[in-house]
Design a protein around this motif. Structure first.
Motif, PDB file in Angstrom:
ATOM      1  N   HIS A   1       3.710  -3.080   3.686  1.00 19.26           N
ATOM      2  CA  HIS A   1       3.433  -4.416   3.151  1.00 19.26           C
ATOM      3  C   HIS A   1       2.615  -5.179   4.194  1.00 19.26           C
ATOM      4  O   HIS A   1       2.509  -4.753   5.355  1.00 19.26           O
ATOM      5  CB  HIS A   1       4.722  -5.150   2.767  1.00 19.26           C
ATOM      6  CG  HIS A   1       5.707  -5.311   3.880  1.00 19.26           C
ATOM      7  ND1 HIS A   1       5.459  -6.060   5.011  1.00 19.26           N
ATOM      8  CD2 HIS A   1       6.985  -4.833   4.029  1.00 19.26           C
ATOM      9  CE1 HIS A   1       6.514  -6.042   5.810  1.00 19.26           C
ATOM     10  NE2 HIS A   1       7.459  -5.292   5.247  1.00 19.26           N
ATOM     11  N   PRO A   2       2.019  -6.300   3.845  1.00 22.34           N
ATOM     12  CA  PRO A   2       1.087  -6.970   4.765  1.00 22.34           C
ATOM     13  C   PRO A   2       1.727  -7.770   5.879  1.00 22.34           C
ATOM     14  O   PRO A   2       1.018  -8.350   6.692  1.00 22.34           O
ATOM     15  CB  PRO A   2       0.286  -7.886   3.827  1.00 22.34           C
ATOM     16  CG  PRO A   2       1.181  -8.136   2.669  1.00 22.34           C
ATOM     17  CD  PRO A   2       1.978  -6.888   2.486  1.00 22.34           C
TER      18      PRO A   2
ATOM     19  N   ARG B   1      -4.367  -1.597   4.117  1.00 28.80           N
ATOM     20  CA  ARG B   1      -4.173  -3.036   3.914  1.00 28.80           C
ATOM     21  C   ARG B   1      -5.473  -3.802   4.174  1.00 28.80           C
ATOM     22  O   ARG B   1      -5.873  -4.659   3.378  1.00 28.80           O
ATOM     23  CB  ARG B   1      -3.051  -3.554   4.840  1.00 28.80           C
ATOM     24  CG  ARG B   1      -1.694  -2.947   4.522  1.00 28.80           C
ATOM     25  CD  ARG B   1      -0.604  -3.419   5.460  1.00 28.80           C
ATOM     26  NE  ARG B   1      -0.834  -2.976   6.847  1.00 28.80           N
ATOM     27  CZ  ARG B   1       0.099  -3.003   7.784  1.00 28.80           C
ATOM     28  NH1 ARG B   1       1.311  -3.466   7.502  1.00 28.80           N
ATOM     29  NH2 ARG B   1      -0.161  -2.590   9.012  1.00 28.80           N
TER      30      ARG B   1
ATOM     31  N   GLU C   1      -7.730  -5.784   1.233  1.00 28.62           N
ATOM     32  CA  GLU C   1      -8.026  -7.217   1.336  1.00 28.62           C
ATOM     33  C   GLU C   1      -9.539  -7.463   1.355  1.00 28.62           C
ATOM     34  O   GLU C   1     -10.031  -8.402   0.724  1.00 28.62           O
ATOM     35  CB  GLU C   1      -7.355  -7.803   2.576  1.00 28.62           C
ATOM     36  CG  GLU C   1      -5.835  -7.844   2.461  1.00 28.62           C
ATOM     37  CD  GLU C   1      -5.157  -8.452   3.684  1.00 28.62           C
ATOM     38  OE1 GLU C   1      -5.893  -8.942   4.576  1.00 28.62           O
ATOM     39  OE2 GLU C   1      -3.919  -8.440   3.753  1.00 28.62           O
TER      40      GLU C   1
ATOM     41  N   THR D   1      -1.536   1.893   6.645  1.00 26.26           N
ATOM     42  CA  THR D   1      -1.722   0.701   7.488  1.00 26.26           C
ATOM     43  C   THR D   1      -3.162   0.202   7.411  1.00 26.26           C
ATOM     44  O   THR D   1      -3.417  -0.990   7.230  1.00 26.26           O
ATOM     45  CB  THR D   1      -1.328   0.996   8.942  1.00 26.26           C
ATOM     46  OG1 THR D   1      -2.016   2.176   9.398  1.00 26.26           O
ATOM     47  CG2 THR D   1       0.174   1.220   9.051  1.00 26.26           C
TER      48      THR D   1
ATOM     49  N   THR E   1       0.843  -1.190   0.000  1.00 26.05           N
ATOM     50  CA  THR E   1       0.000   0.000   0.000  1.00 26.05           C
ATOM     51  C   THR E   1       0.883   1.246   0.000  1.00 26.05           C
ATOM     52  O   THR E   1       1.936   1.284   0.637  1.00 26.05           O
ATOM     53  CB  THR E   1      -0.927   0.032   1.228  1.00 26.05           C
ATOM     54  OG1 THR E   1      -0.141  -0.057   2.429  1.00 26.05           O
ATOM     55  CG2 THR E   1      -1.904  -1.135   1.178  1.00 26.05           C
TER      56      THR E   1
END
Length: 385
Positions: A46-47, A163, A167, A160, A24
């Motif tokens: 990143h996740p 993410r 999803e 943050t 993101t």
């Protein structure tokens, strides 16, 4: 809160991002005093590893290169996720002529998934991530250093929570088989034509009701000079002269710099020096255009009598079909599109791609008299004729 300040640190983080399916991204920038946006900060996440997987990239640090980020943009194994990305993408395209690929815009996806029109990030955070954002740092000066902890916390929140939003929306799109709809919609955001500002076309943004072709030619030349001057010096076009002053000059068509002193609307700085010289040169250029080469007056679309009633029926149909599909109405068509369809003078894009499936086919049948609309309680039903 980790802040990246060197190219090496950025390369290390981008390499980590390349091991995940998506990353993101968001930016903070200033544009009030410049023609092009001044990039001040990049946020990435990143996740993996919770908030440890999120960083701030201080692009104002001397010697920091964005090459690792642009390499990640071209890595097609990693989806680059933004929210309302147009201005972000413009910054990167102007800087390096590169678009992230593949690219996902959560605002577009949310509209496809029924969250409303032009849905804001804060709304999605509240509805999907079940969190609240502190927006008090939104309009701070991001070029000032050092950044406060409050600014950093706000900036990180833009990637943050993104993410969770990505999803959620990606799963819903896959379930409803609408992923291709979003891909179709974001194509325009990754088209160079969206961000290339040709000074020759700048006059088309100036609102004028005049039908004088010579007046329009003068507007064209004045807007062209203003756009070029603003681009070359990276200043807002309104700092050169505003639209109302431009139209005043186009109407009076001054012959010499001294004539500019009679203007009511030109800024003092525009009545002398290079701007004044450019204005006079633009007016002379417009005067020299041959009659046959003058810009054409835009034709007003002639809508046949009675098409207003059909347009109203199309609005009812659009509302019903948008609610049925769970898609924002304006993403399918706007009021002008419906007027054009009713008058058979445009709106062709409604009959292509996913729009045709959701609304376009029924809209065509309604116009052709093949279907009618019937009220059933508080809902609308389609009746075949």
């Amino acid at each position: 809160m980790r802040t990246i300040t060197t190219t090496e640190q950025l390369a290390e983080f981008c390499a980590k991002c390349a091991t995940f399916d998506y990353v993101t991204i968001d930016t903070e920038f200033l544009r009030e005093r410049t023609y092009y946006s001044k990039l001040c900060l990049i946020q990435m996440a990143h996740p993996g590893e919770g908030n440890d997987g999120a960083v701030l990239v201080d692009v104002l640090e001397e010697g920091l290169s964005l090459d690792p980020l642009y390499a990640l943009f071209q890595d097609e194994s990693v989806t680059k996720v933004f929210h309302a990305a147009r201005q972000d993408l413009e910054i990167f395209f102007v800087d390096r002529q590169i678009f992230p690929k593949p690219f996902f815009d959560t605002q577009v996806a949310a509209m496809v998934c029924g969250f409303g029109e032009q849905v804001g990030y804060e709304t999605l955070v509240r509805k999907i991530a079940k969190a609240q954002l502190d927006k008090s740092s939104r309009f701070t000066d991001w070029s000032q250093r050092p950044l406060s902890d409050k600014q950093k916390h706000y900036a990180l929140g833009d990637v943050t929570h993104l993410r969770d939003i990505y999803e959620f929306l990606a799963k819903r799109l896959e379930k409803t088989k609408r992923t291709s709809w979003v891909e179709e919609e974001v194509e325009i955001l990754t088209s160079p034509e969206t961000y290339n500002t040709d000074p020759n076309d700048a006059w088309k943004r100036v609102k004028t009701r005049s039908s004088s072709r010579r007046f329009l030619a003068t507007v064209q030349e004045l807007a062209k000079f203003r756009e070029t001057y603003a681009q070359d010096r990276n200043i807002p076009r309104n700092r050169v002269y505003k639209d109302d002053a431009l139209m005043e000059v186009a109407a009076t068509r001054p012959k010499a710099i001294g004539d500019l002193s009679k203007s009511r609307l030109l800024l003092r700085e525009a009545r002398k020096g290079q701007i004044a010289e450019g204005i006079i040169a633009a007016v002379k250029a417009a005067n020299a255009i041959k009659d046959e080469d003058l810009p054409a007056v835009a034709k007003v679309k002639q809508r046949p009598q009675g098409s207003e009633g059909l347009a109203d029926l199309l609005r009812v149909l659009l509302k019903a079909k948008a609610e049925e599909a769970g898609v924002a109405q304006k993403l399918i068509a706007n009021a002008s599109d419906l007027d054009d369809i009713a008058a058979q003078v445009g709106g062709d894009h409604v009959f292509r791609g996913w729009r045709s499936e959701v609304f376009g086919n029924d809209a065509r049948d309604l116009c052709d008299g093949k279907i009618a609309l019937s009220a059933s309680g508080s809902s609308v039903k389609i009746v075949k004729v």
